[in-house]
Design a protein around this motif. Structure first.
Motif, mmCIF file in Angstrom:
data_model
loop_
_atom_site.group_PDB
_atom_site.id
_atom_site.type_symbol
_atom_site.label_atom_id
_atom_site.label_comp_id
_atom_site.label_asym_id
_atom_site.label_seq_id
_atom_site.Cartn_x
_atom_site.Cartn_y
_atom_site.Cartn_z
ATOM 1 N N GLY A 30 0.789 -1.220 0.000
ATOM 2 C CA GLY A 30 0.000 0.000 0.000
ATOM 3 C C GLY A 30 0.825 1.276 0.000
ATOM 4 O O GLY A 30 0.280 2.365 -0.132
ATOM 5 N N GLN A 31 2.156 1.159 0.151
ATOM 6 C CA GLN A 31 3.034 2.324 0.152
ATOM 7 C C GLN A 31 4.319 2.033 -0.616
ATOM 8 O O GLN A 31 5.420 2.172 -0.080
ATOM 9 N N PRO A 32 4.216 1.627 -1.877
ATOM 10 C CA PRO A 32 5.437 1.306 -2.622
ATOM 11 C C PRO A 32 6.283 2.553 -2.857
ATOM 12 O O PRO A 32 5.762 3.657 -2.982
ATOM 13 N N HIS A 33 7.593 2.349 -2.878
ATOM 14 C CA HIS A 33 8.500 3.448 -3.170
ATOM 15 C C HIS A 33 9.130 3.306 -4.552
ATOM 16 O O HIS A 33 9.700 4.243 -5.077
ATOM 17 N N THR A 34 9.001 2.105 -5.141
ATOM 18 C CA THR A 34 9.587 1.844 -6.453
ATOM 19 C C THR A 34 8.627 0.997 -7.273
ATOM 20 O O THR A 34 8.027 0.062 -6.753
#
Length: 96
Positions: free
Chosen positions: A46-50
């Motif tokens: 729910g909080q991908p950085h890539t």
């Protein structure tokens, strides 16, 4: 070292976000763009950085321009070719 193209002249690229919000916005936009295929997401659920994308070089260049020209704060999203990881540089690695 260049990345081997996948089907239809596409290759894998990584889009990295400095903050979770721009990635969320980018992913919503990517869903509507037929030129972009999201292959994988990296980061907390729910909080991908890539995001790992399959896109053409043209699309990668277009995205790089959009990210660079984005209104402040700029450079929240970056794009680069997805290259295989290795523990050692082949020239520097000796026998183990």
């Amino acid at each position: 070292m260049s990345q081997a193209p996948t089907a239809q002249g596409k290759a894998r690229y990584l889009v990295h976000a400095a903050d979770g919000t721009p990635m969320t916005d980018f992913l919503a936009l990517a869903e509507t763009d037929p030129e972009i295929t999201v292959v994988d997401l990296i980061g907390p659920r729910g909080q991908p950085h890539t995001a790992v994308l399959e896109i053409s070089a043209e699309t990668a260049n277009r995205l790089a321009r959009q990210f660079r020209d984005a209104s402040p704060p700029s450079h929240q999203l970056t794009i680069e070719p997805d290259r295989p990881l290795s523990m050692f540089d082949n020239a520097a690695a000796g026998p183990i």
